[in-house]
Design a protein around this motif. Structure first.
Motif, PDB file in Angstrom:
ATOM      1  N   PHE A 196       0.815  -1.217   0.000  1.00 20.59           N
ATOM      2  CA  PHE A 196       0.000   0.000   0.000  1.00 20.59           C
ATOM      3  C   PHE A 196       0.855   1.276   0.000  1.00 20.59           C
ATOM      4  CE2 PHE A 196      -3.384  -2.945   1.092  1.00 20.59           C
ATOM      5  CZ  PHE A 196      -4.451  -2.408   0.379  1.00 20.59           C
ATOM      6  N   ASN A 197       2.094   1.182   0.487  1.00 23.17           N
ATOM      7  CA  ASN A 197       3.020   2.306   0.315  1.00 23.17           C
ATOM      8  C   ASN A 197       3.213   2.609  -1.172  1.00 23.17           C
ATOM      9  OD1 ASN A 197       3.755   3.333   2.804  1.00 23.17           O
ATOM     10  ND2 ASN A 197       5.416   1.888   3.115  1.00 23.17           N
ATOM     11  N   ILE A 198       3.472   1.543  -1.921  1.00 15.09           N
ATOM     12  CA  ILE A 198       3.698   1.686  -3.367  1.00 15.09           C
ATOM     13  C   ILE A 198       2.460   2.256  -4.057  1.00 15.09           C
ATOM     14  CG2 ILE A 198       4.122   0.392  -5.504  1.00 15.09           C
ATOM     15  CD1 ILE A 198       5.753  -1.595  -3.770  1.00 15.09           C
ATOM     16  N   LEU A 199       1.286   1.766  -3.637  1.00 15.71           N
ATOM     17  CA  LEU A 199       0.046   2.171  -4.297  1.00 15.71           C
ATOM     18  C   LEU A 199      -0.404   3.577  -3.923  1.00 15.71           C
ATOM     19  CD1 LEU A 199      -2.018  -1.145  -3.907  1.00 15.71           C
ATOM     20  CD2 LEU A 199      -0.854  -0.310  -5.966  1.00 15.71           C
ATOM     21  N   LEU A 200      -0.134   3.988  -2.658  1.00 11.62           N
ATOM     22  CA  LEU A 200      -0.747   5.218  -2.159  1.00 11.62           C
ATOM     23  C   LEU A 200       0.181   6.423  -2.035  1.00 11.62           C
ATOM     24  CD1 LEU A 200      -2.996   3.676   0.661  1.00 11.62           C
ATOM     25  CD2 LEU A 200      -3.719   4.472  -1.592  1.00 11.62           C
ATOM     26  N   ILE A 201       1.484   6.213  -1.890  1.00 17.96           N
ATOM     27  CA  ILE A 201       2.365   7.372  -1.721  1.00 17.96           C
ATOM     28  C   ILE A 201       2.432   8.201  -3.004  1.00 17.96           C
ATOM     29  CG2 ILE A 201       4.755   8.099  -1.370  1.00 17.96           C
ATOM     30  CD1 ILE A 201       5.054   5.919   0.710  1.00 17.96           C
ATOM     31  N   ASN A 202       2.732   7.537  -4.109  1.00 20.40           N
ATOM     32  CA  ASN A 202       2.834   8.253  -5.391  1.00 20.40           C
ATOM     33  C   ASN A 202       1.629   8.024  -6.308  1.00 20.40           C
ATOM     34  OD1 ASN A 202       5.481   9.604  -5.222  1.00 20.40           O
ATOM     35  ND2 ASN A 202       6.250   7.519  -4.997  1.00 20.40           N
ATOM     36  N   GLY A 203       0.740   7.113  -5.909  1.00 21.24           N
ATOM     37  CA  GLY A 203      -0.460   6.852  -6.705  1.00 21.24           C
ATOM     38  C   GLY A 203      -0.172   5.975  -7.905  1.00 21.24           C
ATOM     39  N   ILE A 204      -0.773   4.796  -7.927  1.00 20.99           N
ATOM     40  CA  ILE A 204      -0.613   3.887  -9.060  1.00 20.99           C
ATOM     41  C   ILE A 204      -1.998   3.435  -9.508  1.00 20.99           C
ATOM     42  CG2 ILE A 204       0.210   1.598  -9.779  1.00 20.99           C
ATOM     43  CD1 ILE A 204       2.622   1.954  -8.070  1.00 20.99           C
ATOM     44  N   GLY A 205      -2.259   3.481 -10.818  1.00 18.32           N
ATOM     45  CA  GLY A 205      -3.565   3.071 -11.339  1.00 18.32           C
ATOM     46  C   GLY A 205      -4.661   3.954 -10.795  1.00 18.32           C
ATOM     47  N   PHE A 206      -5.719   3.327 -10.292  1.00 17.94           N
ATOM     48  CA  PHE A 206      -6.839   4.112  -9.773  1.00 17.94           C
ATOM     49  C   PHE A 206      -6.645   4.531  -8.316  1.00 17.94           C
ATOM     50  CE2 PHE A 206      -7.868  -0.389  -9.208  1.00 17.94           C
ATOM     51  CZ  PHE A 206      -8.188  -0.439  -7.862  1.00 17.94           C
ATOM     52  N   PHE A 207      -5.497   4.153  -7.709  1.00 16.31           N
ATOM     53  CA  PHE A 207      -5.220   4.581  -6.341  1.00 16.31           C
ATOM     54  C   PHE A 207      -4.741   6.036  -6.334  1.00 16.31           C
ATOM     55  CE2 PHE A 207      -4.922  -0.005  -5.986  1.00 16.31           C
ATOM     56  CZ  PHE A 207      -5.556  -0.257  -4.768  1.00 16.31           C
ATOM     57  N   PRO A 208      -5.240   6.837  -5.389  1.00 19.66           N
ATOM     58  CA  PRO A 208      -4.884   8.261  -5.366  1.00 19.66           C
ATOM     59  C   PRO A 208      -3.450   8.481  -4.868  1.00 19.66           C
ATOM     60  CG  PRO A 208      -6.213   7.724  -3.450  1.00 19.66           C
ATOM     61  CD  PRO A 208      -6.202   6.489  -4.321  1.00 19.66           C
ATOM     62  N   LYS A 209      -2.851   9.577  -5.259  1.00 22.67           N
ATOM     63  CA  LYS A 209      -1.533   9.964  -4.765  1.00 22.67           C
ATOM     64  C   LYS A 209      -1.723  10.743  -3.461  1.00 22.67           C
ATOM     65  CE  LYS A 209       2.661  12.511  -6.005  1.00 22.67           C
ATOM     66  NZ  LYS A 209       3.369  13.295  -7.034  1.00 22.67           N
ATOM     67  N   LEU A 210      -1.371  10.094  -2.333  1.00 25.65           N
ATOM     68  CA  LEU A 210      -1.635  10.684  -1.024  1.00 25.65           C
ATOM     69  C   LEU A 210      -0.381  11.191  -0.315  1.00 25.65           C
ATOM     70  CD1 LEU A 210      -4.262   8.115   0.350  1.00 25.65           C
ATOM     71  CD2 LEU A 210      -4.680  10.309  -0.772  1.00 25.65           C
ATOM     72  N   GLY A 211       0.793  10.954  -0.862  1.00 26.23           N
ATOM     73  CA  GLY A 211       2.023  11.427  -0.220  1.00 26.23           C
ATOM     74  C   GLY A 211       2.228  10.784   1.139  1.00 26.23           C
ATOM     75  N   VAL A 212       2.566  11.602   2.157  1.00 24.63           N
ATOM     76  CA  VAL A 212       2.807  11.056   3.499  1.00 24.63           C
ATOM     77  C   VAL A 212       1.531  10.461   4.096  1.00 24.63           C
ATOM     78  CG1 VAL A 212       4.764  12.564   3.987  1.00 24.63           C
ATOM     79  CG2 VAL A 212       2.466  13.328   4.571  1.00 24.63           C
ATOM     80  N   LYS A 213       0.354  10.970   3.676  1.00 23.98           N
ATOM     81  CA  LYS A 213      -0.907  10.362   4.117  1.00 23.98           C
ATOM     82  C   LYS A 213      -0.994   8.917   3.643  1.00 23.98           C
ATOM     83  CE  LYS A 213      -3.888  14.483   4.202  1.00 23.98           C
ATOM     84  NZ  LYS A 213      -5.109  15.097   3.615  1.00 23.98           N
ATOM     85  N   GLY A 214      -0.488   8.656   2.453  1.00 20.44           N
ATOM     86  CA  GLY A 214      -0.495   7.305   1.917  1.00 20.44           C
ATOM     87  C   GLY A 214       0.363   6.376   2.747  1.00 20.44           C
ATOM     88  N   SER A 215       1.518   6.866   3.208  1.00 19.25           N
ATOM     89  CA  SER A 215       2.394   6.056   4.063  1.00 19.25           C
ATOM     90  C   SER A 215       1.698   5.726   5.379  1.00 19.25           C
ATOM     91  CB  SER A 215       3.699   6.814   4.340  1.00 19.25           C
ATOM     92  OG  SER A 215       4.534   6.083   5.193  1.00 19.25           O
ATOM     93  N   ALA A 216       1.031   6.713   5.975  1.00 21.10           N
ATOM     94  CA  ALA A 216       0.316   6.485   7.235  1.00 21.10           C
ATOM     95  C   ALA A 216      -0.850   5.520   7.047  1.00 21.10           C
ATOM     96  CB  ALA A 216      -0.195   7.810   7.791  1.00 21.10           C
ATOM     97  N   THR A 217      -1.569   5.674   5.932  1.00 22.73           N
ATOM     98  CA  THR A 217      -2.700   4.782   5.645  1.00 22.73           C
ATOM     99  C   THR A 217      -2.226   3.343   5.468  1.00 22.73           C
ATOM    100  OG1 THR A 217      -3.865   6.603   4.539  1.00 22.73           O
ATOM    101  CG2 THR A 217      -4.634   4.368   4.081  1.00 22.73           C
ATOM    102  N   ALA A 218      -1.096   3.164   4.792  1.00 25.23           N
ATOM    103  CA  ALA A 218      -0.531   1.824   4.610  1.00 25.23           C
ATOM    104  C   ALA A 218      -0.167   1.208   5.952  1.00 25.23           C
ATOM    105  CB  ALA A 218       0.701   1.904   3.713  1.00 25.23           C
ATOM    106  N   THR A 219       0.428   2.012   6.842  1.00 28.25           N
ATOM    107  CA  THR A 219       0.773   1.537   8.185  1.00 28.25           C
ATOM    108  C   THR A 219      -0.474   1.123   8.944  1.00 28.25           C
ATOM    109  OG1 THR A 219       2.705   2.992   8.252  1.00 28.25           O
ATOM    110  CG2 THR A 219       1.876   2.173  10.357  1.00 28.25           C
ATOM    111  N   CYS A 220      -1.532   1.897   8.828  1.00 28.44           N
ATOM    112  CA  CYS A 220      -2.791   1.621   9.515  1.00 28.44           C
ATOM    113  C   CYS A 220      -3.416   0.316   9.022  1.00 28.44           C
ATOM    114  CB  CYS A 220      -3.755   2.789   9.305  1.00 28.44           C
ATOM    115  SG  CYS A 220      -5.271   2.699  10.270  1.00 28.44           S
ATOM    116  N   ILE A 221      -3.445   0.120   7.719  1.00 25.90           N
ATOM    117  CA  ILE A 221      -3.999  -1.120   7.150  1.00 25.90           C
ATOM    118  C   ILE A 221      -3.194  -2.323   7.613  1.00 25.90           C
ATOM    119  CG2 ILE A 221      -4.424  -2.386   5.001  1.00 25.90           C
ATOM    120  CD1 ILE A 221      -4.923   0.359   3.660  1.00 25.90           C
TER     121      ILE A 221
END
Length: 467
Positions: A196-221
């Protein structure tokens, strides 16, 4: 050569006057220790590698991103300090009950731990979310990255309950020697975190680019999945620790007294450590963003040595507790010394790695000449820290496993809460050593704690503590 070999044997590690029963062969002692230690060491290594990956991926987001994530570390650990201290008691008591073959007592302790963890973690999560801004400002977050740090920290607060419950269940399992369970849950959690770091930090495919929020979300999941897996390990009826085994959920004195006796002192230790670490982090953050990011990179690398020591510490704590529960203080001492010798061997290899490849390791995280040059110098100090750090972690694990948490707390007060921050400030600013001063202070702290805890281990008083 013969003296060196003898140093690593059962007879070479244990004074004949301390022997209270038949001693197993040297090979069996090392095998027992490694069987408990290696899953915990692998688990800690994976956690460290996840920190590597998080820092590396967040580092691609530009200046301040690493600092935004790193500044949340100590506040998070302060909020979790009550859980960490509770788990010291859970591990020590479950290990004793395992040695006494008291399955009902071990399961009662587990249930009390689950209830207490739920109450504490929910409270910490709510407080952390509400007071996130003043907490991060106090931690030293600068205006250039505080907004990123705030969004990262608040998402982490959502995951605290799941992280805490996972930690408590795994602490109980370690007390039984079941360190592989914790390793498996963390492997799955870390893989999910990376995905989810890969998918959410920089955004891949239909996953949004969330930056540091993406890293935190991946940790939470990852934390949620790890918690679910940990709970499922308690559903086997034939397991020593099982929610299907008939045991009390009541928080009576019979279960709370031994937990609070160990965890209370451990909590004081955690408070001193977290105050010291927090003050240390605040001082380093004042050195500027470049110095602070270099510091965070080197701390991630330092975790390499800590993860091995942590694995040995878990094994020492569990086996010491079980040995004392079985009324074999000689075996408790023996397992403690096995951990120290293994820690020395691993630290020697890490010393060589850090001395020869320090610049390269720093450059992996951020390809910045200023950061790399500064980090290369820090890596030399780090190399000379590894032996003391790894050994003191193992010895502390022995003392905690025996319930000698009061002494460890006093050591933390002296070294971590007082000497390290004071020495850091003095070296960084009046003497103008900058970041080098912070790492010299860290090195001194590790050597002092090693010396104090080693003297305590040698006097043997910890083997006579009753729980």
């Amino acid at each position: 050569m013969n003296r060196t070999i003898h140093f690593f044997t059962v007879r070479g590690m244990l004074n004949p006057g301390l022997v209270t029963g038949e001693l197993p062969p040297t090979k069996d002692v090392y095998r027992n220790f490694i069987n408990v230690a290696w899953p915990s060491a692998v688990e800690s290594l994976l956690v460290a590698l996840i920190g590597f990956v998080d820092t590396f991926m967040v580092g691609t987001l530009g200046d301040g991103a690493i600092a935004a994530v790193g500044i949340t570390s100590q506040p998070k650990f302060i909020l979790l300090s009550m859980i960490f201290s509770l788990n010291v008691g859970i591990t020590a008591i479950v290990a004793r009950r395992k040695g006494q073959k008291d399955r009902e007592g071990a399961n009662h302790t587990l249930r009390a731990g689950i209830i207490l963890t739920t109450l504490i973690s929910v409270s910490m999560s709510v407080l952390g979310y509400i007071f996130a801004v003043p907490i991060l400002k106090f931690a030293g977050a600068e205006a250039g990255y505080i907004d990123q740090a705030l969004s990262y920290f608040r998402i982490l607060m959502i995951s605290i309950f799941f992280t805490s419950l996972n930690l408590t269940i795994n602490a109980a399992q370690r007390g039984c020697g079941n360190s592989r369970i914790s390793m498996r849950t963390n492997i799955v959690s870390n893989v999910i975190n990376i995905i989810f770091n890969i998918l959410l930090i920089n955004g891949i495919g239909f996953f949004p680019k969330l930056g540091v929020k993406g890293s935190a979300t991946a940790t939470c999941i990852g934390a949620i999945i790890a918690c679910i897996i940990s709970v499922t390990t308690l559903l086997r009826k034939d397991a020593f620790l099982s929610l299907r085994f008939k045991a009390s959920w009541k928080l009576g004195r019979s279960v709370l007294d031994p937990i609070t006796r160990v965890s209370g002192s451990a909590f004081i230790e955690q408070v001193f450590m977290r105050i010291g670490f927090f003050a240390y982090a605040i001082i380093v953050a004042r050195l500027g963003t470049t110095a602070y990011e270099t510091h965070l990179i080197c701390m991630n690398i330092l975790n390499l040595s800590f993860c091995f020591g942590d694995g040995f510490s878990v094994a020492a704590s569990a086996l010491v507790g079980q040995s004392l529960g079985a009324k074999r203080p000689d075996m408790a001492i023996l397992y403690g010394k096995v951990g120290q010798r293994l820690a020395f061997l691993v630290s020697t290899m890490l010393f060589i790695l850090f001395m020869t490849q320090g610049r390269f390791l720093v450059s992996i995280f951020k390809d910045d000449p200023t950061v790399t040059a500064l980090g290369a110098g820090i890596m030399i100090i780090l190399a000379f820290t590894t032996h003391a750090q790894t050994s003191q972690v193992v010895i502390s694990g022995c003392l905690r496993g025996a319930g000698d948490t009061v002494f460890v707390a006093i050591t933390s007060l002296i070294s971590v809460a007082v000497i390290r921050p004071a020495l850091t400030w003095f070296l960084c600013f009046p003497l103008a050593f900058g970041l080098y001063g912070a790492w010299i202070a860290l090195c001194g702290d590790q050597f002092l704690r090693f010396s104090l805890n080693f003297l305590r281990f040698c006097n043997g008083k910890w083997t006579r503590i009753r729980l």
